[in-house]
Design an enzyme around this catalytic site. Structure first.
Site, mmCIF file in Angstrom:
data_model
loop_
_atom_site.group_PDB
_atom_site.id
_atom_site.type_symbol
_atom_site.label_atom_id
_atom_site.label_comp_id
_atom_site.label_asym_id
_atom_site.label_seq_id
_atom_site.Cartn_x
_atom_site.Cartn_y
_atom_site.Cartn_z
ATOM 1 N N LYS A 1 0.787 -1.135 -0.109
ATOM 2 C CA LYS A 1 0.049 0.050 -0.182
ATOM 3 C C LYS A 1 0.910 1.291 -0.264
ATOM 4 O O LYS A 1 1.973 1.280 0.763
ATOM 5 C CB LYS A 1 -1.124 0.126 1.376
ATOM 6 C CG LYS A 1 -1.995 0.875 1.364
ATOM 7 C CD LYS A 1 -2.811 0.802 2.653
ATOM 8 C CE LYS A 1 -3.834 1.586 2.962
ATOM 9 N NZ LYS A 1 -4.504 1.442 4.213
ATOM 10 N N SER B 1 -9.349 1.838 4.208
ATOM 11 C CA SER B 1 -8.325 2.575 3.247
ATOM 12 C C SER B 1 -7.586 1.814 2.257
ATOM 13 O O SER B 1 -7.195 2.134 1.072
ATOM 14 C CB SER B 1 -7.699 3.576 4.064
ATOM 15 O OG SER B 1 -6.757 2.707 4.743
ATOM 16 N N SER C 1 -9.188 -0.498 8.093
ATOM 17 C CA SER C 1 -8.841 -0.112 6.873
ATOM 18 C C SER C 1 -8.367 -1.669 6.165
ATOM 19 O O SER C 1 -8.062 -1.699 5.116
ATOM 20 C CB SER C 1 -7.571 0.767 6.724
ATOM 21 O OG SER C 1 -8.443 1.983 6.903
#
Length: 473
Positions: A82, A157, A181
């Site tokens: 990420k 997220s 997330s």
């Protein structure tokens, strides 16, 4: 049964095949990079393609395999990282235009743990601005799409991570979780994950120039999203390698002592002030029946008040954000994320001053209550969200949208606030989309959470297989 393409194989299968010389790391990575380049144009899950570097690294691992054997249990397995975590020489944007010049001087410990185990990074995945939405879109990289349905959110997220892994762009995707997330995107796409508890995985970005707030340190954790539970377990065993940069990490073996059998599981359907959708009730009852079939003794229980814990935790975090992050959000954030933070603050008024300190002190009371429950029931089956998948931009559609997506996520926030491990799996579908449930465990017993998730998965199927089957018809 037709042989599955290489990019559909689990990390466990790939690692075994590479170790046995039945395939090579180069073949595994090349096939997965080709898949990424075939589907990512629409999905926009990966926002930095590292495929060429990855193939070169795979050749190097193949060359060393004959001399030294596998470098680790993930030898040759393609993974994604990420964009809010440091990877040496890459930009740590956190989904923010103003952060594109932040170039990582070194790998974050979590990234190093995966690559030390033999994993090969093929790309970096999308996140919303400041990683602070339950859907994944931003002005820098654009929107990530859900592989099931363009209407639906891929979650946030770590939405880029979940969309990537469920689309065959690597069997392991790194993500992180401060309020949900890892679990929101896994629930949105039918992936599986365990949010590690406090102190389980190392967290630190070499590019950082200030320390994170205390609540962020206590609530935020690094983890993985996978298609299959066994791959979460495989990755986590390497990911927990100790790193002294993280003052909270505790070097505890991943697999804890055996529990007395039959293990008692607490079970609740309580969604407090939020109405529980019938599809979520069906998913909860299906998961309960799976656990009973697997030999667990499931007991319906009343848990300490998650409505209070979740709301208190979110308001405390907003208090810390208000002091330590808001200037950056105002300066670098889009008009949309700034408006959303105004709405967050209205819906979850930040604790301030003395009250913030009092509420942070009260956190230990909530943890103590749950620790006592978990002494009797080492894992607890709970709702995750009270409703199934939400529309991709619903959380940007005013206060009602925020409450429908984030405000009802009390079962998610509470586990971060208390630092307890919690995983999700989707035992059912509704309107063609996965519906998830959550399993909470004792601290440092992610292994027990994964055992329960696996018991459900074994009886209801790997959700990604249904997605891949749909693609071929």
């Amino acid at each position: 049964m037709a042989e599955r393409p290489v990019w559909q194989l689990s990390a466990s299968e790939l690692a075994e095949q590479v170790a046995r010389r039945e395939t090579t790391a180069e073949e595994a990575v090349t096939a997965t990079v080709a898949r990424m380049r075939a589907v990512n144009g629409h999905l926009n899950a990966v926002v930095e393609d590292l495929g060429d570097e990855a193939i070169a690294q795979a050749r190097g691992l193949d060359a060393s395999l004959g001399k030294t054997g596998p470098v680790g249990p993930l030898h040759g397995v393609p993974v994604t990282i990420k964009v809010n975590v440091d990877q040496k020489g890459k930009s740590t944007t956190n989904g923010v235009k103003g952060f594109t010049e932040i170039i990582a001087p070194d790998d974050a410990p979590f990234v190093r743990n995966l690559t030390n185990a033999g994993a090969i990074v093929i790309g970096r995945t999308n996140t919303p601005e400041f990683s602070f939405r339950a859907t994944t879109t931003n002005e820098l990289h654009g929107r990530t799409f859900n592989p099931w349905n363009d209407w639906a959110s891929a979650g946030g997220s770590s939405g880029g991570a979940s969309a990537a892994v469920m689309s065959g762009i690597g069997p392991i995707a790194h993500g992180n979780d401060i309020g949900g997330s890892l679990r929101f995107p896994s629930a949105a796409t039918g992936a599986v994950t365990v949010k590690p508890g406090l102190g389980r995985t190392p967290a630190w970005n070499p590019s950082q120039n200030v320390e994170r707030g205390l609540l962020a340190q206590l609530m935020s954790v690094q983890g993985v999203i996978c298609r299959e539970v066994r791959d979460v377990r495989l990755a986590m065993r390497s990911a927990i390698a100790y790193d002294p940069h993280d003052p909270w990490q505790v070097p505890v073996p991943f697999d804890g002592p055996d529990m007395e059998q039959p293990m008692q599981v607490g079970f609740t359907k309580d969604t407090y002030q939020f109405e529980c959708h019938p599809a979520v009730l069906t998913a909860l009852e299906t998961a309960r029946d799976c656990l009973v079939d697997a030999g667990y003794e499931v007991v319906e229980v009343e848990t300490p008040d998650i409505g209070e814990i979740g709301t208190t935790g979110y308001r405390a975090l907003m208090g810390e954000v208000n002091v330590l992050m808001l200037n950056d959000i105002r300066r670098h954030g889009s008009a949309e994320i700034n408006r959303m933070f105004d709405e967050y603050f209205e819906l979850f008024p930040p604790f301030e001053g003395d009250e913030l300190l009092r509420q942070m002190a009260r956190r230990s009371h909530f943890i103590r209550q749950w620790n006592l429950l978990l002494e009797r029931y080492p894992i607890v089956l709970t709702p995750f969200l009270p409703t199934p998948t939400y529309a991709w931009n619903r959380d940007a559609e005013g206060k009602d949208g925020i409450m429908e997506v984030l405000g009802c996520g009390i079962w998610s926030f509470a586990m971060n606030y208390m630092g307890l491990p919690a995983g999700v799996v989707s035992p059912c579908m509704h309107d063609g989309m996965p519906v998830a449930v959550q399993v909470v465990g004792k601290r440092f017993r992610e292994d027990l959470v994964l055992n329960a998730l696996e018991a459900v998965e074994e009886r209801t199927g790997v959700m990604a297989r249904k997605l891949f089957e749909r693609e071929t018809h």
